[in-house]
Design a protein around this motif. Structure first.
Motif, PDB file in Angstrom:
ATOM      1  N   TYR A 101      23.911  46.934  60.142  1.00 10.85           N
ATOM      2  CA  TYR A 101      24.070  48.084  59.491  1.00 10.85           C
ATOM      3  C   TYR A 101      25.627  48.224  58.891  1.00 10.85           C
ATOM      4  CZ  TYR A 101      24.765  52.852  58.228  1.00 10.85           C
ATOM      5  OH  TYR A 101      24.845  54.159  57.320  1.00 10.85           O
ATOM      6  N   ILE A 102      26.362  47.919  60.002  1.00 11.83           N
ATOM      7  CA  ILE A 102      27.869  47.868  59.478  1.00 11.83           C
ATOM      8  C   ILE A 102      28.236  47.011  58.408  1.00 11.83           C
ATOM      9  CG2 ILE A 102      30.026  47.434  60.588  1.00 11.83           C
ATOM     10  CD1 ILE A 102      29.401  48.784  63.341  1.00 11.83           C
ATOM     11  N   VAL A 103      27.658  45.671  58.517  1.00 14.47           N
ATOM     12  CA  VAL A 103      27.979  44.792  57.525  1.00 14.47           C
ATOM     13  C   VAL A 103      27.536  45.122  56.333  1.00 14.47           C
ATOM     14  CG1 VAL A 103      27.601  42.422  56.926  1.00 14.47           C
ATOM     15  CG2 VAL A 103      28.092  42.838  59.127  1.00 14.47           C
ATOM     16  N   LEU A 104      26.052  45.569  56.204  1.00 17.32           N
ATOM     17  CA  LEU A 104      25.496  46.018  54.966  1.00 17.32           C
ATOM     18  C   LEU A 104      26.032  47.393  53.973  1.00 17.32           C
ATOM     19  CD1 LEU A 104      21.730  45.337  55.822  1.00 17.32           C
ATOM     20  CD2 LEU A 104      23.204  44.095  54.093  1.00 17.32           C
ATOM     21  N   ALA A 105      26.515  48.080  55.328  1.00 15.20           N
ATOM     22  CA  ALA A 105      27.351  49.332  54.755  1.00 15.20           C
ATOM     23  C   ALA A 105      28.614  48.997  54.023  1.00 15.20           C
ATOM     24  CB  ALA A 105      27.508  50.272  55.863  1.00 15.20           C
ATOM     25  N   LEU A 106      29.395  48.185  54.536  1.00 16.07           N
ATOM     26  CA  LEU A 106      30.653  47.654  54.153  1.00 16.07           C
ATOM     27  C   LEU A 106      30.434  46.808  52.713  1.00 16.07           C
ATOM     28  CD1 LEU A 106      32.443  46.597  57.375  1.00 16.07           C
ATOM     29  CD2 LEU A 106      33.136  48.339  55.686  1.00 16.07           C
ATOM     30  N   GLU A 107      29.416  46.174  52.736  1.00 14.66           N
ATOM     31  CA  GLU A 107      29.132  45.399  51.334  1.00 14.66           C
ATOM     32  C   GLU A 107      28.456  46.288  50.302  1.00 14.66           C
ATOM     33  OE1 GLU A 107      29.969  41.959  50.970  1.00 14.66           O
ATOM     34  OE2 GLU A 107      31.083  42.501  52.786  1.00 14.66           O
ATOM     35  N   THR A 108      27.661  47.211  50.370  1.00 14.62           N
ATOM     36  CA  THR A 108      27.073  48.162  49.514  1.00 14.62           C
ATOM     37  C   THR A 108      27.424  49.438  49.343  1.00 14.62           C
ATOM     38  OG1 THR A 108      25.399  49.032  51.104  1.00 14.62           O
ATOM     39  CG2 THR A 108      24.864  46.719  50.150  1.00 14.62           C
ATOM     40  N   ALA A 109      28.377  50.262  50.221  1.00  9.05           N
ATOM     41  CA  ALA A 109      28.905  51.335  50.238  1.00  9.05           C
ATOM     42  C   ALA A 109      27.834  52.270  50.066  1.00  9.05           C
ATOM     43  CB  ALA A 109      29.745  51.355  48.832  1.00  9.05           C
TER      44      ALA A 109
END
Length: 367
Positions: free
Chosen positions: A191-199
């Motif tokens: 979740y953290i990685v995807l949130a950082l990559e997709t905003a």
């Protein structure tokens, strides 16, 4: 009588018109819309007629907020937050009879939340939820008309002068999170990685379905966004790698963040579960360091927007295609470049000489 309309984003809007009252709500499916409409018609009839089983003298604050949630909130996007608030009310609040509820009781609750160092905005939301629940019950139930609401006009902790968050996670903080999470929560790590990559926002990412991820075009289609408009999110190479790895391990799942505790067809994990997991890791780090980090899950969206801007997406139109903002002023709240970062960029972009050298050059030209 209820009517239903399919919107451009595929959602279904239900409208109920009954005895001079009008209500509307939007749902993902027609079945959900019809179920809500049927219940709403029954609620309106009950509110107009007044429930005969209500005893105004024994009706409690807990009864009021439960009625408010069941009749008005549970199908809304805010249902998870309200459920959490109402489930964690102190017993002395829940059991207090509405007819004799006092401001002193409400003030005691506020003081306890302040003592627990809850954010002033959080305190305001919780008190506001109870106030809204009492208002709703007293307006809808004939037996409760003219019942006082002790939660109106309470003095709440002062909000900061600027409510805008400018907090972003540093690389060191994120690495500390990754180290702490390890293998204990693949959901939180991804979740953290995807949130950082997709905003993306929490609700947008948690409810993302595999059928809406296009690996060929490198986009994810979001149906249910904060502003109600569907949009496509561009996926970076790292985001694609994370998604492909998850897909390999859950080929039959419906949602990207599927829940093992849900039914066989695969429901998504609860947004609040991700927030709790994030807070647990944050609290562990704070306890070890002996300092407050003041980090929230939503700060990942600020961090993402800021990083993409620093990585070259200076055009606000391009950046808004990542974040989903409709207004440049809203976007500006999420791009939190520090002054020193801007100063470095200024030096890199404009390699001017010092004033003495500039003046010397001018004298040579005039001479």
């Amino acid at each position: 009588m209820a009517s239903f309309q399919t919107l451009k984003n595929g959602h279904v809007q239900a409208r109920v018109r009954r005895k001079g009252k009008h209500e509307s709500q939007t749902f993902l499916t027609l079945a959900d819309a019809k179920a809500w409409a049927k219940k709403e018609e029954k609620r309106i009839d009950s509110a107009i007629a007044g429930r005969s089983d209500i005893n105004a003298q024994t009706y409690t604050v807990g009864d009021a907020v439960a009625f408010y949630f069941e009749e008005h909130i549970q199908h809304k996007k805010s249902a998870t937050e309200y459920k959490y608030i109402f489930s964690n009310l102190p017993n002395y609040i829940v059991r207090e009879r509405l007819a004799v509820a006092t401001r002193d009781t409400a003030k005691r609750w506020i003081a306890e939340m302040v003592k627990d160092k809850l954010n002033p905005a959080t305190v305001a939301r919780r008190v506001g939820a109870v106030r809204a629940g009492i208002n709703y019950a007293t307006q809808q139930e004939a037996a409760l008309h003219n019942m006082p609401n002790a939660y109106k006009g309470l003095k709440l902790p002062a909000l900061p002068r600027s409510a805008n968050r400018t907090r972003t996670e540093t690389d060191d903080e994120l690495n500390e999170f990754y180290k702490r999470i390890g293998k204990r929560s693949k959901h939180l790590m991804d979740y953290i990685v995807l949130a950082l990559e997709t905003a993306t926002r929490r609700g947008e990412l948690i409810t993302l379905k595999w059928e809406d991820v296009d690996f060929q075009k490198s986009i994810a289609h979001l149906h249910d966004t904060k502003n109600g408009e569907a949009r496509d999110v561009p996926l970076s190479e790292l985001a694609l790698q994370v998604l492909k790895a998850r897909r390999e391990k859950q080929k039959r799942a419906v949602f990207v963040f599927t829940s093992q505790s849900q039914s066989a067809e695969g429901g998504h994990i609860q947004p609040a579960a991700i927030s709790r997991a994030f807070r647990r890791v944050r609290d562990e780090i704070e306890k070890e360091k002996g300092e407050r980090l003041n980090l929230r899950l939503h700060d990942l969206r600020h961090t993402s927007a800021t990083r993409w801007h620093q990585d070259g997406f200076k055009n606000p139109i391009d950046l808004m295609s990542i974040t989903g903002h409709k207004d440049i002023r809203s976007l500006a709240r999420y791009v939190n470049n520090k002054a020193e970062q801007i100063a470095r960029e200024m030096r890199d972009k404009r390699k001017t000489k010092n004033p003495t050298e500039i003046n010397d050059r001018k004298e040579v030209q005039h001479g």
